[in-house]
Design an enzyme around this catalytic site. Structure first.
Site, PDB file in Angstrom:
ATOM      1  N   GLU A 118       0.619  -3.334  13.046  1.00  8.78           N
ATOM      2  CA  GLU A 118       0.591  -4.639  13.222  1.00  8.78           C
ATOM      3  C   GLU A 118       0.890  -5.251  14.063  1.00  8.78           C
ATOM      4  OE1 GLU A 118       3.731  -5.412   9.782  1.00  8.78           O
ATOM      5  OE2 GLU A 118       2.319  -4.752   7.890  1.00  8.78           O
ATOM      6  N   TRP A 147       0.753  -1.286  -0.250  1.00  2.00           N
ATOM      7  CA  TRP A 147      -0.083  -0.092  -0.117  1.00  2.00           C
ATOM      8  C   TRP A 147       1.095   1.394   0.447  1.00  2.00           C
ATOM      9  CZ3 TRP A 147      -1.851   3.035   4.762  1.00  2.00           C
ATOM     10  CH2 TRP A 147      -0.903   2.463   5.896  1.00  2.00           C
ATOM     11  N   ASP A 148       2.263   1.058   0.339  1.00  4.93           N
ATOM     12  CA  ASP A 148       2.912   2.058   0.190  1.00  4.93           C
ATOM     13  C   ASP A 148       2.905   3.042  -1.470  1.00  4.93           C
ATOM     14  OD1 ASP A 148       3.780  -0.358   2.233  1.00  4.93           O
ATOM     15  OD2 ASP A 148       5.772   0.904   2.299  1.00  4.93           O
ATOM     16  N   LYS A 150       2.580   0.378  15.943  1.00  2.00           N
ATOM     17  CA  LYS A 150       3.828   0.694  15.663  1.00  2.00           C
ATOM     18  C   LYS A 150       3.686   1.818  14.383  1.00  2.00           C
ATOM     19  CE  LYS A 150       5.577  -2.325  11.971  1.00  2.00           C
ATOM     20  NZ  LYS A 150       5.446  -3.318  10.688  1.00  2.00           N
ATOM     21  N   GLN A 151       2.484   2.606  13.961  1.00  4.15           N
ATOM     22  CA  GLN A 151       2.668   3.347  13.107  1.00  4.15           C
ATOM     23  C   GLN A 151       1.262   4.179  12.911  1.00  4.15           C
ATOM     24  OE1 GLN A 151       3.021   0.026  10.303  1.00  4.15           O
ATOM     25  NE2 GLN A 151       2.379   1.611   9.081  1.00  4.15           N
TER      26      GLN A 151
HETATM   27  C1  BGC Z   1       4.548  -1.369   7.904  1.00  6.21           C
HETATM   28  C2  BGC Z   1       4.040  -2.031   6.643  1.00  6.21           C
HETATM   29  C3  BGC Z   1       4.492  -1.119   5.344  1.00  6.21           C
HETATM   30  C4  BGC Z   1       5.955  -2.495   4.977  1.00  6.21           C
HETATM   31  C5  BGC Z   1       6.412  -2.455   3.678  1.00  6.21           C
HETATM   32  C6  BGC Z   1       5.895  -2.297   7.443  1.00  6.21           C
HETATM   33  O1  BGC Z   1       7.184  -2.417   8.568  1.00  6.21           O
HETATM   34  O2  BGC Z   1       4.063  -1.838   8.918  1.00  6.21           O
HETATM   35  O3  BGC Z   1       2.936  -0.731   6.752  1.00  6.21           O
HETATM   36  O4  BGC Z   1       3.738  -1.417   4.160  1.00  6.21           O
HETATM   37  O5  BGC Z   1       6.564  -2.325   6.414  1.00  6.21           O
HETATM   38  O6  BGC Z   1       6.747  -0.762   4.326  1.00  6.21           O
END
Ligand code: BGC
Length: 774
Positions: free
Chosen positions: A497, A357-358, A610-611
């Site tokens: 996550e 999704w990045d 996490k984010q």
């Molecule tokens: C993140 C995801 C991301 C992926 C690739 C993971 O650590 O939690 O949101 O899409 O890294 O960058």
């Protein structure tokens, strides 16, 4: 000035400090980090910044976008291709190398303006012989198959024979330094002389047998005259080596040039590859290194005209922002609609070169506003893989199209089901099983791409089909709760996550609802404005009244968890019941320190995330919430976000500005812009953080410059200049127009229409119509 460290001859090709990233010394423990930072890519391929003569701890990688292989590993990943960099110089059998000699002088620098890697060392061997070596490397953007290195070799206190090895190394593997992940993705087909001279390796990927040919030749000149002698070629297993030598005279510089070329079966039939590579190199040599270099730098000059962001008064940040743009623009491919941009660009093997999704939510806005052709390719990539997404949904028991969490070349799920710990234990990885929001991101990406570029044709011919199929997926993914009369998404993972899986992640539910509502509105509109298209879509995709009614129902009754009447949005059902741990301090790099409580309580049982998750939702669909809600939630989640993913700081920066927390916004921008340059997450060795790079661009343009493209087509600009900046300027493509925008410290913006269609711009509420007849 960094370029003054180099000889006058080198300086001609090098830029001022604002464009240069410096490596001042050689420390083996930093080799992998610099290999990522100094990766050179041209959209077609990327080569990490490894040393030509070889070095300890090195992972030389060349990845060709689109060339994936699985073999014994868990997923299809970009296959590491033969290393084309190798050049070894010997004086009486002593290798002139950074690991074998005493380093008297050392500088490497990435020149971002010209996309070159430059080096200068003085090395002293065990017998006291000193050699000055300078060099530049390019991965041409003018002709993406041409790669070149030029060295200037000067014996400082001796004269004698210098032997040269021109090496192509096909023995490279992926994850060479990770014991249980090591894998060899290629099989050798041919190891031979390229032409009358030179070296050639042809390999295939092991699963799908895709052929790749790599060739090289070397020449040397003194006073413009060729000096290489005694050519011979030897194949050593998977390594091809051409030996030559030249007489070197004390104090006299010899120019050594390596010309390389790569072709794959993606561009040319396998039986032609050797000839293609040979002819490419013949022509490259006939044109000369300098001719290719000037064509390459001319392409970059044009690209930078549109891509550069200039921040005045904040030198280090200005350069760091440029660094993120450099890597992003170098990787995007304006010519190939079957490739995407991986989470680590082409600069590292982590995440296998997969698209996440990045792409849609972090990088796409940059490409749409700066390189719209590349953005169109990224959209087409998803369209080409729509059938695979349909199959993925079917396999998982859903309808419509479910895009894979990780996508490579064929659109099947490439997120590994299993992973291995260093002690050999395998554990099940559930990310792809539960993390579904990528499908909404693809839909949102279409909406955003069309909004920014005005490419209605894409929407009608391709985008609508994706939007309808993704809406169909969400309608089938939601479950109806009989007693509570609402649709829910249970057992799901949101952007955060560290809580996996949960019920009703607000972000996912909201985006699913958004996808349904967007499609319903589009169909309703087209029913009257585009009746032919509407009927065609309805028939081709079998959309009945009943199904539309169901979508409407799901959309209207989607459960969106809210906190107790205090304006706080609950990240998922039950989040507020978790142990409330908050972040209290930052380290010397201004990075949040892991709270002590996490030493005893699993993070999934706490509110530490996490984010950006709720804040990501506010970033995408902020206008659906009032100011008070945005403020409250930003403040709440900011204290609980550990930024364990690089996708987080930039979003907290943009949102910081939207809620009026400017100091935090600036600090977050710094964290994001320096994430790789100062290795803030300690994993730059694995590759550059691509989404973060896109996030940095969005932060500067949408955040600090305050640019927003309104639904009515107006470009609204409300700058929030940090006190550290005395000026900000950049360019934007917007729906066929090209604008230049200059922002001053008093938050005024001067906008110029450079070319293209008329645009209405509103700066701090004042409307200006640019271009056209007024
Ligand atoms: C993140 C995801 C991301 C992926 C690739 C993971 O650590 O939690 O949101 O899409 O890294 O960058």
């Amino acid at each position: 000035m960094i370029k003054e460290r180099f000889s006058p001859e080198m300086q001609q090709n090098l830029s001022d400090d604002a464009w240069m990233i410096l490596q001042e010394d050689y420390r083996p423990e930093e080799t992998l980090k610099y290999e990522s930072l100094f990766c050179l890519s041209n959209g077609y391929l990327g080569t990490r910044g490894a040393y030509e003569e070889g070095a300890k701890n090195s992972l030389p990688c060349t990845f060709i976008n689109g060339v994936f292989d699985k073999s014994e590993t868990f997923m299809r990943e970009l296959a590491n291709m033969p290393d084309w960099l190798g050049i070894r110089l010997y004086v009486e059998k002593e290798l002139i190398g950074i690991d074998t000699c005493r380093i008297l002088e050392f500088t490497r620098a990435l020149d971002m303006r010209h996309a070159l890697l430059a080096k200068r060392y003085i090395l002293e061997d065990r017998r006291g012989r000193k050699t000055l070596i300078e060099g530049i490397r390019m991965v041409s953007r003018a002709n993406v198959h041409r790669l070149g290195i030029r060295l200037l070799v000067t014996p400082l206190n001796y004269s004698g024979l210098i032997e040269v090895e021109n090496i192509l190394d096909g023995s490279v593997i992926n994850f060479g330094d990770a014991p249980r992940f090591k894998v060899k993705h290629t099989r050798l087909l041919q190891n031979s002389c390229l032409d009358t001279h030179g070296a050639y390796l042809e390999v295939t990927t092991r699963d799908r047998k895709l052929c790749v040919g790599t060739g090289s030749r070397m020449e040397a000149f003194s006073d413009g005259q060729p000096v290489m002698k005694n050519h011979s070629f030897h194949a050593f297993g998977e390594t091809a080596v051409e030996f030559q030598d030249f007489e070197a005279e004390q104090g006299k510089t010899v120019e050594v040039v390596k010309y390389a070329a790569i072709y794959t079966e993606r561009e040319t039939p396998d039986y032609e590859i050797h000839c293609k590579v040979r002819d490419e190199i013949r022509q490259f040599m006939a044109d000369g290194f300098d001719a290719e270099l000037s064509r390459h730098t001319a392409v970059y000059a044009r690209m930078w005209e549109d891509a550069n962001i200039e921040i005045q008064g904040d030198f280090e940040l200005d350069r760091a922002v440029r660094f993120t743009i450099f890597h992003l623009m170098s990787t995007g491919n304006e010519r190939d609609e079957h490739v995407n941009v991986g989470a680590k660009l082409l600069s590292g093997e982590e995440y296998g070169g997969h698209a996440f999704w990045d792409t849609e939510l972090f990088m796409l806005p940059f490409f749409a506003c700066v390189f719209p052709d590349t953005a169109r390719n990224l959209e087409n990539y998803r369209y080409h893989l729509l059938d695979a997404a349909r199959e993925n949904a079917r396999k998982n028991g859903y309808r419509g199209a479910q895009y894979p969490w990780e996508s490579a070349d064929d659109g099947t799920e490439q997120c590994p089901d299993w992973t291995i710990e260093p002690d050999g234990t395998c554990y099940r990885c559930y990310v792809a099983v539960y993390e579904h929001h990528v499908t909404a991101a693809v839909a949102y990406g279409i909406y955003h791409y069309v909004k920014l570029t005005g490419d209605e044709q894409f929407l009608k011919e391709k985008g609508a089909e994706i939007l309808i199929e993704t809406a169909r997926f969400w309608a089938s993914r939601c479950e109806y709760h009989e007693t509570l009369h609402r649709f829910e998404i249970r057992q799901v993972t949101g952007p955060d996550e560290w809580h996996e899986p949960v019920d009703n992640n607000l972000y996912t539910n909201y985006l699913a609802k958004w996808n349904l509502s967007y499609v319903l509105n589009l169909l309703k509109e087209w029913e009257t404005t585009e009746p032919v298209l509407y009927e065609e879509l309805k028939n081709r995709l079998s959309i009945g009244e009943e199904e539309r009614g169901h979508w409407q129902n799901v959309m209207e009754h989607m459960y969106l968890p809210k906190g107790k009447d205090n304006g706080l949005l609950e990240q998922f059902e039950g989040y507020f019941d978790l142990q409330d741990v908050t972040i209290e301090a930052c380290d010397e790099n201004d990075w949040p320190i892991r709270p002590k409580a996490l030493e005893t309580v699993p993070r999934s049982q706490t509110q530490i995330i996490k984010q950006a998750d709720v804040v990501m939702l506010l970033h995408l669909l902020g206008e659906e919430f009032d100011e008070e809600t945005r403020k409250k939630n930003y403040a709440y989640y900011e204290k609980r976000t550990l930024h364990g993913s690089s996708l987080s700081p930039s979003i907290y920066s943009v949102m910081g500005l939207r809620v009026g927390d400017e100091t935090k916004a600036y600090r977050y921008l710094c964290r994001a812009a320096f994430i790789d340059l100062t290795d803030l997450q300690k994993n730059t060795r694995e590759g550059i953080h691509a989404a973060n790079a896109g996030g940095v661009w969005q932060t500067v343009v949408f955040g600090f410059a305050g640019v927003s493209m309104e639904e009515d087509g107006v470009v609204d600009i409300r700058p929030h200049m940090p006190k550290e900046w005395s000026g900000l300027s950049f360019r934007l493509h917007y729906r066929g127009a090209k604008l230049s925008i200059t922002v001053t410290p008093d938050n005024q913006a001067d906008v110029k229409l450079l070319e293209g269609s008329p645009v209405t711009v509103r700066v701090n509420g004042k409307v200006q119509v640019m271009g056209g007849t007024s």
